[in-house]
Design a protein around this motif. Structure first.
Motif, PDB file in Angstrom:
ATOM      1  N   TYR A  19       4.480 -21.773 -42.710  1.00 31.21           N
ATOM      2  CA  TYR A  19       5.524 -20.421 -42.330  1.00 31.21           C
ATOM      3  C   TYR A  19       5.936 -20.655 -41.025  1.00 31.21           C
ATOM      4  N   GLU A  20       4.925 -20.461 -40.435  1.00 31.16           N
ATOM      5  CA  GLU A  20       5.695 -19.798 -38.759  1.00 31.16           C
ATOM      6  C   GLU A  20       6.163 -21.824 -37.824  1.00 31.16           C
ATOM      7  N   LYS A  21       5.307 -22.184 -38.598  1.00 32.65           N
ATOM      8  CA  LYS A  21       6.140 -23.608 -37.833  1.00 32.65           C
ATOM      9  C   LYS A  21       7.906 -23.745 -38.758  1.00 32.65           C
ATOM     10  N   PHE A  22       8.206 -23.819 -40.141  1.00 29.14           N
ATOM     11  CA  PHE A  22       9.366 -23.876 -40.510  1.00 29.14           C
ATOM     12  C   PHE A  22      10.099 -22.702 -39.823  1.00 29.14           C
ATOM     13  N   LEU A  23       9.495 -21.926 -38.767  1.00 29.89           N
ATOM     14  CA  LEU A  23       9.944 -20.788 -38.414  1.00 29.89           C
ATOM     15  C   LEU A  23      10.437 -21.109 -37.424  1.00 29.89           C
ATOM     16  N   CYS A  24       9.583 -21.738 -36.930  1.00 29.91           N
ATOM     17  CA  CYS A  24      10.020 -22.337 -35.186  1.00 29.91           C
ATOM     18  C   CYS A  24      11.294 -23.531 -35.775  1.00 29.91           C
ATOM     19  N   ARG A  25      11.002 -24.154 -36.179  1.00 20.20           N
ATOM     20  CA  ARG A  25      11.864 -25.272 -36.605  1.00 20.20           C
ATOM     21  C   ARG A  25      13.828 -24.688 -36.793  1.00 20.20           C
ATOM     22  N   LEU A  26      13.311 -23.606 -37.661  1.00 18.28           N
ATOM     23  CA  LEU A  26      15.128 -22.792 -38.430  1.00 18.28           C
ATOM     24  C   LEU A  26      15.407 -22.449 -36.888  1.00 18.28           C
ATOM     25  N   GLY A  27      14.373 -21.579 -36.396  1.00 17.81           N
ATOM     26  CA  GLY A  27      15.339 -21.043 -35.866  1.00 17.81           C
ATOM     27  C   GLY A  27      15.851 -22.300 -34.344  1.00 17.81           C
ATOM     28  N   VAL A  50      23.037  -8.146 -35.268  1.00 15.73           N
ATOM     29  CA  VAL A  50      21.678  -8.403 -34.721  1.00 15.73           C
ATOM     30  C   VAL A  50      21.795  -8.140 -33.040  1.00 15.73           C
ATOM     31  N   SER A  51      20.734  -7.799 -32.971  1.00 17.69           N
ATOM     32  CA  SER A  51      20.497  -6.730 -31.522  1.00 17.69           C
ATOM     33  C   SER A  51      20.510  -8.500 -30.784  1.00 17.69           C
ATOM     34  N   THR A  52      20.326  -8.758 -29.762  1.00 21.48           N
ATOM     35  CA  THR A  52      20.079  -9.490 -29.165  1.00 21.48           C
ATOM     36  C   THR A  52      18.556 -10.135 -28.744  1.00 21.48           C
ATOM     37  N   GLN A  53      18.152  -9.064 -29.111  1.00 24.70           N
ATOM     38  CA  GLN A  53      16.286  -9.163 -28.832  1.00 24.70           C
ATOM     39  C   GLN A  53      15.830  -9.966 -30.197  1.00 24.70           C
ATOM     40  N   THR A  54      16.446  -9.405 -31.714  1.00 18.84           N
ATOM     41  CA  THR A  54      16.101  -9.714 -32.640  1.00 18.84           C
ATOM     42  C   THR A  54      16.780 -11.344 -32.364  1.00 18.84           C
ATOM     43  N   LEU A  55      17.491 -11.717 -32.448  1.00 15.89           N
ATOM     44  CA  LEU A  55      17.975 -13.406 -32.580  1.00 15.89           C
ATOM     45  C   LEU A  55      17.360 -14.143 -31.175  1.00 15.89           C
ATOM     46  N   SER A  56      17.009 -13.525 -30.529  1.00 17.48           N
ATOM     47  CA  SER A  56      16.280 -14.078 -29.554  1.00 17.48           C
ATOM     48  C   SER A  56      14.887 -14.158 -30.134  1.00 17.48           C
ATOM     49  N   HIS A  57      14.119 -13.508 -31.118  1.00 14.70           N
ATOM     50  CA  HIS A  57      12.629 -13.880 -31.385  1.00 14.70           C
ATOM     51  C   HIS A  57      13.338 -14.897 -32.958  1.00 14.70           C
ATOM     52  N   ILE A  58      14.348 -15.106 -33.151  1.00 14.97           N
ATOM     53  CA  ILE A  58      14.331 -15.740 -34.260  1.00 14.97           C
ATOM     54  C   ILE A  58      14.356 -17.038 -33.801  1.00 14.97           C
ATOM     55  N   GLU A  59      15.570 -16.836 -32.867  1.00 18.75           N
ATOM     56  CA  GLU A  59      15.246 -18.752 -32.468  1.00 18.75           C
ATOM     57  C   GLU A  59      13.881 -19.067 -31.900  1.00 18.75           C
ATOM     58  N   ASN A  60      13.154 -18.349 -31.506  1.00 25.11           N
ATOM     59  CA  ASN A  60      11.628 -18.609 -30.647  1.00 25.11           C
ATOM     60  C   ASN A  60      10.988 -18.704 -31.522  1.00 25.11           C
ATOM     61  N   GLY A  61      10.906 -18.522 -33.113  1.00 27.21           N
ATOM     62  CA  GLY A  61       9.884 -18.558 -34.047  1.00 27.21           C
ATOM     63  C   GLY A  61       9.293 -17.331 -34.126  1.00 27.21           C
ATOM     64  N   ARG A  62       9.495 -16.693 -33.397  1.00 33.84           N
ATOM     65  CA  ARG A  62       8.754 -15.031 -33.368  1.00 33.84           C
ATOM     66  C   ARG A  62       8.782 -14.259 -34.185  1.00 33.84           C
ATOM     67  N   THR A  63      10.122 -14.157 -35.060  1.00 35.00           N
ATOM     68  CA  THR A  63       9.978 -13.443 -36.397  1.00 35.00           C
ATOM     69  C   THR A  63      10.635 -13.503 -37.906  1.00 35.00           C
ATOM     70  N   SER A  64       9.795 -13.167 -38.796  1.00 31.55           N
ATOM     71  CA  SER A  64      11.366 -14.012 -39.812  1.00 31.55           C
ATOM     72  C   SER A  64      12.102 -12.858 -40.203  1.00 31.55           C
ATOM     73  N   TRP A  65      13.276 -12.959 -40.938  1.00 37.25           N
ATOM     74  CA  TRP A  65      14.540 -12.193 -41.410  1.00 37.25           C
ATOM     75  C   TRP A  65      14.965 -12.461 -42.519  1.00 37.25           C
ATOM     76  N   ASN A  66      15.285 -11.326 -43.101  1.00 36.31           N
ATOM     77  CA  ASN A  66      16.055 -11.541 -44.099  1.00 36.31           C
ATOM     78  C   ASN A  66      16.846 -11.727 -44.520  1.00 36.31           C
ATOM     79  N   VAL A  67      17.537 -12.776 -45.812  1.00 36.64           N
ATOM     80  CA  VAL A  67      18.420 -13.508 -45.942  1.00 36.64           C
ATOM     81  C   VAL A  67      20.154 -12.714 -45.412  1.00 36.64           C
ATOM     82  N   ARG A  68      20.235 -11.433 -45.369  1.00 34.29           N
ATOM     83  CA  ARG A  68      21.521 -11.240 -44.939  1.00 34.29           C
ATOM     84  C   ARG A  68      21.732 -11.259 -43.296  1.00 34.29           C
ATOM     85  N   THR A  69      20.239 -11.050 -42.863  1.00 33.35           N
ATOM     86  CA  THR A  69      20.667 -11.752 -41.190  1.00 33.35           C
ATOM     87  C   THR A  69      20.718 -13.004 -41.382  1.00 33.35           C
ATOM     88  N   LEU A  70      20.042 -13.571 -42.466  1.00 34.08           N
ATOM     89  CA  LEU A  70      20.156 -15.675 -42.511  1.00 34.08           C
ATOM     90  C   LEU A  70      21.327 -15.394 -42.354  1.00 34.08           C
TER      91      LEU A  70
END
Length: 90
Positions: A19-27, A50-70
Motif C-alpha cells: 500500500y505504501e509503495k502504491f501511494l509513493c508511485r501514485l504520488g 487542499v493545503s500545500t502540506q497535504t499535497l506535499s505529503h500526497i506527492e511524497n507518499g506519506r499520506t493516503s487521501w480520500n476519493v474526493r481529494t484524488l
C-alpha cells in the motif's frame, strides 16, 4: 470431534508495504504531471482545495487521501488515475 475452521489472515506487513509503495508511485506520478505542466505545488493545492502540506505529503507518499481529494487533484491537472499506466502502480 471438533472441526478446524480456516480463516483468512492476511499478512498485515505485506499489505502495508505494498500500500505504501502504491501511494509513493501514485504520488510520484501526480508530481510528474504537475511539474510537466509547470504548475507549482501551491497552485495545484489551491486549485484542488487542499493545503500545500497535504499535497506535499500526497506527492511524497506519506499520506493516503480520500476519493474526493484524488478527484480534485485529477480535475486540477486534467488527468484521471485511469490514464496513469497500470505498470507504474505495481
Amino acid at each position: 470431534m471438533s472441526e478446524k475452521s480456516s480463516t483468512f489472515a492476511p499478512d498485515y506487513n505485506y499489505i502495508m508495504d505494498n500500500y505504501e509503495k502504491f501511494l509513493c508511485r501514485l504520488g510520484n506520478r501526480i508530481r510528474e504531471h504537475r511539474k510537466g505542466r509547470n504548475i507549482t505545488i501551491d497552485q495545484l493545492a489551491r486549485s484542488a482545495g487542499v493545503s500545500t502540506q497535504t499535497l506535499s505529503h500526497i506527492e511524497n507518499g506519506r499520506t493516503s487521501w480520500n476519493v474526493r481529494t484524488l478527484y480534485a487533484i485529477e480535475q486540477a491537472l486534467h488527468i484521471t488515475v485511469a490514464l496513469i499506466p497500470d505498470e507504474d502502480l505495481h
